[in-house]
Design an enzyme around this catalytic site. Structure first.
Site, mmCIF file in Angstrom:
data_model
loop_
_atom_site.group_PDB
_atom_site.id
_atom_site.type_symbol
_atom_site.label_atom_id
_atom_site.label_comp_id
_atom_site.label_asym_id
_atom_site.label_seq_id
_atom_site.Cartn_x
_atom_site.Cartn_y
_atom_site.Cartn_z
ATOM 1 N N HIS A 146 3.007 9.187 7.420
ATOM 2 C CA HIS A 146 3.536 8.064 6.664
ATOM 3 C C HIS A 146 5.054 7.975 6.842
ATOM 4 C CE1 HIS A 146 -0.380 7.724 4.761
ATOM 5 N NE2 HIS A 146 0.044 6.625 4.158
ATOM 6 N N ASP A 178 0.847 -1.191 0.000
ATOM 7 C CA ASP A 178 0.000 0.000 0.000
ATOM 8 C C ASP A 178 0.878 1.235 0.000
ATOM 9 O OD1 ASP A 178 0.914 0.141 2.674
ATOM 10 O OD2 ASP A 178 -0.811 -0.977 3.402
ATOM 11 N N SER A 179 0.427 2.311 0.640
ATOM 12 C CA SER A 179 1.169 3.574 0.615
ATOM 13 C C SER A 179 2.554 3.462 1.240
ATOM 14 C CB SER A 179 0.369 4.659 1.336
ATOM 15 O OG SER A 179 0.022 4.250 2.646
ATOM 16 N N HIS A 180 2.724 2.562 2.201
ATOM 17 C CA HIS A 180 4.035 2.399 2.828
ATOM 18 C C HIS A 180 5.052 1.826 1.845
ATOM 19 C CE1 HIS A 180 2.364 2.275 7.233
ATOM 20 N NE2 HIS A 180 2.044 3.374 6.565
ATOM 21 N N GLY A 217 5.751 4.809 -1.007
ATOM 22 C CA GLY A 217 6.549 5.971 -0.618
ATOM 23 C C GLY A 217 5.711 7.236 -0.544
#
Length: 364
Positions: A337, A152-154, A157
């Site tokens: 994040h 996912d977003s992790h 980046g």
């Protein structure tokens, strides 16, 4: 004699500066023959070049000569252009057209274009590399090792180069740099080709805050997010899958109308679908090693669930399954994040595991 030597040294220095300072500018020069292209990531061949949408795509070529051309197609994008491993330019929403890399020393060069931005809303097009006057094509780079990153977003980046957590959506887009995120750092450490098959906000069975959209396993089989064509590349045989999914499934409370009435029901569905997803990956790459990693967010709920998935896979006979909990991240990127410093910390955790399993690279 000293004056002559001084002039000679000055000349060498000037040559070195010129050779080390290539430039990238738009050009109306007629493109020569297309140079061979090596693609990292998923892309489909179209008349204008290569259409892509999954993050972290990169394009590489090699040539002999003082310059080369590259063509940029339609779509809002951030690109990093480098030659021989050194940065040449960062292009933010560049105009479509032909660009010239010049100012290079005569000799062999490798050129690379990395997609830094995320392109959920629409695909973009890269037009390829072309010979300039005096340029001779060379075989495109290739690597023996292959790693596939899924998440996912992790993994994307998301907002990782931001200096603050409070960001607008435009700022998120501008400060997302997959080329500096954990997948690129890890692959570079091991000299591997890589794919980043990740979508911010998506999960295994549930997206962020119950958002309606394809989950990662649903979108995964396809070249683009429109699901018009299934992805297939006979040359892609990853030695290693690195997967991080669960942040979006588990960090927000359930809402009325969602399929799960209780947290336990969500957990059961998540675990089963995650196990099934890994088994589907293994069906196409039976000898690949699999690393599942998770942060300590949501009071440890994510790591607990991913650990259960790893345990079930091992109990059901899947071999070479690793689980890596990652704690202590600062989460100073956009919307809390991981930052690039966190990306480096995650990379180190993964590398510690990989370095103790050299058999990963012996898989066929």
């Amino acid at each position: 004699m000293k004056a002559v030597l001084g002039l000679f040294a000055t000349a060498l220095l000037s040559t070195s500066v010129i050779a080390a300072s290539p430039t990238l500018t738009p050009t109306t020069t007629k493109a020569g023959a297309a140079l061979p292209v090596h693609i990292g990531g998923r892309a489909e061949r179209v008349a204008e070049g290569y259409r892509r949408q999954w993050p972290g795509t990169y394009f590489e070529s090699a040539f002999r000569g003082p310059s080369a051309l590259l063509k940029i197609g339609q779509g809002d994008i951030v690109l990093h252009v480098s030659v021989d491993g050194a940065p040449v330019a960062k292009l933010v929403k560049p105009k479509p057209g032909l660009y010239r890399v010049a100012g290079l020393a005569h000799g062999r060069h490798a050129i690379r274009v990395d997609v830094a931005s995320e392109s959920q809303s629409a695909p973009t097009v890269f037009g390829g590399f072309y010979a300039a006057s005096g340029t001779r094509p060379l075989p495109a780079p290739s690597r023996a090792r292959q790693i596939e990153f899924i998440g996912d977003s992790h993994t994307v980046g998301y907002g990782n180069i931001s200096t603050r957590r409070d960001c607008t959506q435009d700022e998120v887009w501008a400060t997302t740099d997959t080329a500096q995120a954990m997948p690129a750092l890890t692959a570079r450490r091991y000299g591997a080709d890589y794919q980043v098959n990740a979508i911010s906000g998506r999960g295994i069975v549930r997206n962020y805050d119950g958002m309606a959209a394809d989950t990662v396993p649903t979108a995964y089989p396809f070249t683009l997010f429109d699901k018009a064509a299934r992805y297939a590349d006979p040359a892609w045989h990853p030695h290693l899958f690195v997967i991080a999914l669960g942040t979006n499934d588990l960090t927000t409370p359930l809402h009325p109308g969602e399929p799960w009435k209780t947290r336990d029901a969500l957990h059961a569905d998540y675990e089963q679908h995650y196990v099934d997803f890994v088994k589907r990956l293994r069906a196409h790459a039976p000898n690949a090693h699999v690393i599942l990693w998770a942060t300590d967010m949501a009071n440890g709920e994510i790591a607990s669930e991913v650990g259960k998935v790893a345990s079930r896979l091992n109990a059901e006979g899947e071999r070479d399954i690793g689980f890596i909990p990652v704690a202590g991240l600062a989460f100073t990127g956009c919307h809390a994040h991981p930052s690039t410093s966190d990306d480096a910390r995650i990379t180190m955790a993964l590398s510690t595991y990989i370095d103790t399993h050299p058999e990963i690279w012996r898989q066929k």
